[in-house]
Design an enzyme around this catalytic site. Structure first.
Site, PDB file in Angstrom:
ATOM      1  N   GLU A  89       0.839  -1.211   0.000  1.00 11.72           N
ATOM      2  CA  GLU A  89       0.000   0.000   0.000  1.00 11.72           C
ATOM      3  C   GLU A  89       0.870   1.256   0.000  1.00 11.72           C
ATOM      4  O   GLU A  89       0.728   2.151   0.829  1.00 11.72           O
ATOM      5  CB  GLU A  89      -0.976  -0.018   1.180  1.00 11.72           C
ATOM      6  N   GLU A 149      -5.764  -6.999  -2.161  1.00 14.04           N
ATOM      7  CA  GLU A 149      -6.480  -7.214  -0.901  1.00 14.04           C
ATOM      8  C   GLU A 149      -7.953  -6.868  -1.097  1.00 14.04           C
ATOM      9  O   GLU A 149      -8.269  -5.826  -1.657  1.00 14.04           O
ATOM     10  CB  GLU A 149      -5.945  -6.296   0.218  1.00 14.04           C
TER      11      GLU A 149
END
Ligand code: CA
Length: 509
Positions: free
Chosen positions: A190, A288
């Protein structure tokens, strides 16, 4: 005339009921599986479409006494249960050194290199590849946090470039030595705001390139992935793709997190991915996602999705139920599969086994407190909660204050006792589709009975005058050779004329 139907192929019917099917060899259709959770088939454009799961916390959970069981209640290795249900890829996060000076783990699974080796080995033993997710941090790296590992804290960017390269290459060699089948590597987690404590566009690009170079040196067949967040910010996502190209970052997979309560619509997700695929020819992937099967908590630590949080919104299109959880997974897979030119590589479900270490359901007052305190002791000892108190050493302002258990126990594919939920089937049944009702053999048009209209329907299909879904083809293929042929027409006609037929017709599967 007395109707005699020889049920000579009853044993074949029994096999079909179990869902294992004769879709072997060269069947023209995939027989749908009868299931309590309904899943519409996806025709995957990419034959190796990733139906993956992140289970990074599993070892610390097991150390705390958690066991996993299949739907029959039999205790099994989690990785076997996942593989048996169609999961084909495992993701694991790796932190450089998630421990304080006294060796106390920060929690969140205490995911160091040793744990990645064991998870990689167990995945490989069950036929699954491994995505190694390097955070280049000692604890959670996410859009808000990209703190450098303690040992790298005072390094220059040039020194970090060297560290990222060496650490990546050496770690991959270590993980491979366990028997893991590494298929993909993430350079950062991320990394929307930064990576390893570097935040300028120029510095980030240097570290991305260093990580990618290390993966290429390790094995040129392993895919390099970069991972961002917030696909709902369409322009920002496109900017990242342009940025990677302009800064000559050598990568294969453009990945994002997709949590439907935060990250916009799936249509927008596909659009973002199409831009990346069309403009730069890169693969795209959801690194995810997850969805709650219930809004109840089972461990005493509040959940990301609950009655009070993240449970409403325009993009929450599915029920918070076992069926709804499967629906979300199928929908995300479909959105990725819709990317142009088979550039949709797949999806990973995040922490699909992060269940409670002790069930608080139904407890109140002193009994609740007692169970909660037991859980808390396990989170501290084994690092099986999202953070332990020891994380204050590294992250004093967040983890060090709010440490505790699992915030996603209601998004797992296992109940509070570790038993697999039927929603887990989606990873397999998405390749076949399911049928909720029994299929009547010979009922080609789905009318609920076998009559002359079914003969007509099969003839029309053979003449290319109509199409049939896989369920209807399964029904029409009364000869059970995997194909719809004139022999099926003849057999149904013979049955209707009350001749003795050697096939199972007008029977429920
Ligand atoms: Ca919880």
């Amino acid at each position: 005339m007395r109707i005699t139907k020889l049920l000579s192929v009853v044993s074949a019917a029994a096999v079909l009921l179990s869902g294992s099917v004769l879709a072997t060899a060269a069947a023209d259709y995939t027989a749908p599986v009868k299931d309590s959770v309904q899943v519409e088939k996806i025709n995957f454009n990419n034959p190796d479409f990733i139906r993956g799961m992140d289970v990074s916390s599993v070892i610390s959970l097991e150390q705390a006494g958690v066991t996993f069981r299949n739907e029959n209640g039999e205790e099994q290795d989690l990785f076997k249960i996942l593989a048996d249900n169609g999961v084909n890829y495992i993701r694991v996060r790796v932190w450089n050194n998630p421990y304080d000076a006294n060796g106390n783990g920060y929690g969140g699974g205490n995911n160091d290199l040793a744990k990645a080796k064991e998870i990689g080995r167990r995945a490989a033993e069950n036929g699954m590849k491994l995505l190694v997710d390097f955070h280049y941090s000692d604890f959670w790296a996410d859009p808000a946090k990209q703190k450098a590992p303690k040992q790298w804290a005072n390094l220059t960017t040039a020194q970090k470039v060297s560290k990222v390269y060496d650490y990546t290459l050496n770690s991959l060699k270590e993980i491979k030595s366990s028997g893991a089948n590494i298929g993909m590597v993430q350079i950062g987690n991320e990394t929307t705001s930064g990576i390893a404590g570097a935040y300028s566009d120029a510095d980030k690009a240097k570290l991305f390139r260093a990580g990618a170079d290390a993966v290429r040196a390790f094995d040129s067949d392993v895919l390099v992935a970069l991972h961002f967040t917030n696909p709902e910010k369409t322009a920002t996502m496109k900017w990242f793709a342009d940025y990677l190209y302009n800064n000559k970052v050598d990568y294969d997979v453009f990945a994002t997190s997709y949590y439907p309560y935060w990250h916009g619509s799936l249509t927008n997700l596909t659009d973002v991915f199409n831009y990346v695929a069309d403009t730069y020819g890169k693969y795209t992937m959801v690194a995810e996602t997850s969805y709650a099967y219930t809004l109840e908590d089972t461990d005493g630590h509040g959940n990301t999705v609950s009655y009070w949080n993240n449970n409403t919104g325009d993009n929450l299109l599915w029920d918070f139920s076992v069926q709804g959880q499967a629906d979300e997974v199928r929908a995300v897979m479909n959105a990725v599969n819709n990317v142009h030119n088979a550039k949709g590589l797949g999806m990973f479900y995040w922490e699909g086994a992060w269940i409670t270490v002790g069930d608080v359901t139904g407890k109140s007052g002193g009994a609740y407190t007692e169970q909660y305190n037991k859980n808390k002791a396990l989170w501290e000892q084994y690092g099986c909660g999202w953070a332990s108190s020891y994380s204050a050493d590294y992250d004093p302002d967040d983890a060090g204050l709010y440490f505790g258990g699992s915030a996603v126990d209601n998004q797992a594919f296992f109940d509070a006792q570790g038993k697999a939920l039927a929603s887990l089937h989606v990873f397999k049944t998405v390749t076949t589709g399911t049928t909720g009702e029994s299929v009547l053999s010979g009922d080609a048009n789905g009318s609920g009975k076998v009559d002359v209209n079914d003969v007509t329907e099969i003839q029309r299909f053979l003449a290319d005058m109509t199409t049939l879904t896989d369920t209807r083809r399964f029904a029409a293929d009364v000869t059970r050779d995997g194909k719809i042929t004139v022999a099926d027409v003849t057999a149904v006609q013979a049955y209707l004329a009350e001749y003795t037929v050697q096939y199972v017709i007008n029977q429920q599967y």
